[in-house]
Design a protein around this motif. Sequence first.
Motif, short mmCIF file in Angstrom:
data_model
loop_
_atom_site.label_atom_id
_atom_site.label_comp_id
_atom_site.label_asym_id
_atom_site.label_seq_id
_atom_site.Cartn_x
_atom_site.Cartn_y
_atom_site.Cartn_z
N TYR A 121 2.43 -18.00 -8.34
CA TYR A 121 2.76 -17.94 -6.93
C TYR A 121 2.86 -16.48 -6.48
CZ TYR A 121 4.18 -22.65 -8.24
OH TYR A 121 4.20 -23.92 -8.75
N ARG A 122 2.76 -16.27 -5.19
CA ARG A 122 2.88 -14.91 -4.65
C ARG A 122 4.33 -14.53 -4.42
NH1 ARG A 122 -2.33 -14.82 -0.48
NH2 ARG A 122 -3.90 -14.59 -2.14
N GLY A 180 7.11 -0.50 -1.16
CA GLY A 180 6.42 -1.71 -1.58
C GLY A 180 7.41 -2.78 -1.98
N LEU A 181 7.01 -4.04 -1.88
CA LEU A 181 7.84 -5.13 -2.37
C LEU A 181 7.88 -5.09 -3.90
CD1 LEU A 181 6.64 -8.09 -0.10
CD2 LEU A 181 8.82 -6.87 0.05
N ARG A 182 9.03 -5.33 -4.48
CA ARG A 182 9.16 -5.29 -5.94
C ARG A 182 8.32 -6.39 -6.57
NH1 ARG A 182 15.35 -7.30 -5.17
NH2 ARG A 182 14.88 -9.50 -4.83
N TYR A 183 7.63 -6.07 -7.67
CA TYR A 183 6.81 -7.05 -8.40
C TYR A 183 7.52 -7.56 -9.64
CZ TYR A 183 5.60 -2.65 -10.75
OH TYR A 183 5.65 -1.43 -11.38
N ASP A 184 8.64 -6.93 -10.01
CA ASP A 184 9.51 -7.46 -11.05
C ASP A 184 10.91 -6.92 -10.78
OD1 ASP A 184 9.73 -4.87 -12.04
OD2 ASP A 184 8.77 -5.30 -13.96
N LEU A 185 11.87 -7.24 -11.66
CA LEU A 185 13.24 -6.77 -11.47
C LEU A 185 13.62 -5.65 -12.43
CD1 LEU A 185 15.01 -10.25 -10.99
CD2 LEU A 185 14.28 -8.63 -9.22
N TYR A 231 2.56 -5.63 -3.29
CA TYR A 231 2.41 -5.60 -1.84
C TYR A 231 3.00 -4.28 -1.34
CZ TYR A 231 1.22 -10.57 -1.49
OH TYR A 231 0.61 -11.79 -1.59
N ASN A 232 2.17 -3.47 -0.71
CA ASN A 232 2.61 -2.17 -0.22
C ASN A 232 2.87 -2.23 1.28
OD1 ASN A 232 2.21 -1.02 -2.83
ND2 ASN A 232 0.01 -0.98 -2.40
N VAL A 233 3.82 -1.42 1.75
CA VAL A 233 4.25 -1.45 3.14
C VAL A 233 3.77 -0.19 3.84
CG1 VAL A 233 6.25 -1.58 4.68
CG2 VAL A 233 6.28 -2.78 2.47
N VAL A 257 10.63 -12.09 -6.42
CA VAL A 257 9.71 -10.95 -6.53
C VAL A 257 8.38 -11.38 -5.94
CG1 VAL A 257 10.87 -10.07 -8.59
CG2 VAL A 257 8.90 -11.58 -8.85
N TRP A 258 7.51 -10.38 -5.68
CA TRP A 258 6.25 -10.67 -4.97
C TRP A 258 5.08 -10.03 -5.68
CZ3 TRP A 258 10.92 -9.69 -2.81
CH2 TRP A 258 11.41 -10.64 -1.90
N ARG A 259 4.03 -10.80 -5.87
CA ARG A 259 2.79 -10.28 -6.45
C ARG A 259 1.61 -10.92 -5.69
NH1 ARG A 259 4.20 -11.09 -12.92
NH2 ARG A 259 6.14 -9.86 -12.89
N ALA A 260 0.59 -10.13 -5.44
CA ALA A 260 -0.59 -10.62 -4.73
C ALA A 260 -1.49 -11.38 -5.70
CB ALA A 260 -1.33 -9.46 -4.08
N GLU A 261 -0.97 -12.46 -6.25
CA GLU A 261 -1.70 -13.28 -7.21
C GLU A 261 -2.77 -14.10 -6.51
OE1 GLU A 261 -1.47 -13.48 -10.44
OE2 GLU A 261 0.56 -13.02 -11.12
#
Length: 439
Positions: free
Chosen positions: A124-125, A81-86, A55-57, A113-117
């Motif tokens: 989950y997102r 962007g929101l982190r997609y992993d740690l 997810y980009n800001v 974390v967030w992913r556009a799944e």
Amino acid sequence: MRDFLPAEKSRRERVLAVIRERYRAHGFDEIETPVMEEYSRLHAGIGGDNEKLAYNVLKRGLDADAIRGAADDPASLTDLGLRYDLTVPLARFYATNRGQLPSVFRSIQIAPVWRAERPQKGRYRQFVQCDIDIIGDASARAEAELAVATLDTLDALGLDGGSIRINDRRLLDWMLDSFGFGADERPGVLITIDKLDKIGPEGIVAELRERALRQASGPDSTAIDAFEAFLRRPMALEHHPYGERQIRKALPADAPDDIVAHLVGIGEAVAAARASTGAATDAGSVSLSKGGEIPLVFDPFLVRGMGYYTGTILELAHPSVDYSLGGGGRYDGMIGRFLGQDVPAVGFSIGFERIVDLVAEQTDAAAPAVVLVHDRDVSEAELLALKAGLVRQGSRVRLEQRTKNLKALLERAATDGYTAFATVGAGTTGATLEVKPLS
């Protein structure tokens, strides 16, 4: 992205508390990083397919002309962007704070974390990751520490019997090279091999041959023939515990000695930690003195999709389910992108969302939870005095006004994790309060 009702939130926090406690017991220290990272870090080509799901800001202050002008380069509209992993945030964190950290740094990160799944069961997102990482140790001890801490955590959650599949990305590269796959072909070949559990050897070979026909730069047919011959080689039914014999039997001849030795060293260290005494057996294998075996299984076709892995890769398995409960690996090249010099690093992430569904519901007997069901005419002062007295004794307390359907009220309280109740009328004191179990 989900809401959690009180009972489920409480359940999740209990599981997280166990995970934190076990990780800390093994010498890991918790850190926290921002939920957003710079766009350039998140899209540096090290996050694999996850980069496509980020997810980009949007940059602040953009007007309509700026947005229209970026039609050919949407990335120019974003800087965060929101982190997609740690793992990517950890690499940046270490590079930024290295001077304040020990030479070998053991970190805990437990955060969303967030992913556009595409939302579906188990995907989950927004979801929680529970990571432990060791930075600054290139030896087999680091992987062994991660494996032991992870298995110990699984045991503490009541999920004993877990095991870890293990491989090395360098072995995968060596193996594909020995079959004759060119360096430019290997990424696509690995994507196909990663489907082995789903489509089997025949499906793997068929997909590789189809790709060779469809793409001019596809895999060489001679290499596919060699790979197919390896998959169909005669295999003895004899069982070998984890160790050098098991590893070499699963690979083509003349596997690199240093990589095999590294994997064997991991097994020896895990065996020593998981048993009261460890005993070496013949042929370079190690067994547990309690009659069991090392909870490691060498899998020459374990791939894991993250593009930043450079060595050992790990995946957590449990006999109760047919999917992995976590995974990780060595990513020695990532921190160098931020620091300018390579630093050895390896990490493991427990799949919290999958684990929490498997953990049996538990009630904390040491901290009773009481519902005080009071009549309408009981004064606020009386109620709060009774509540404060129970709280001082270590109880969790909720006030509920009596309803006509008392049974429904108590059933809801039990669903929310309460274990006892007491009825309160005008004049009830701490001495006369009668607490009864809900069950």
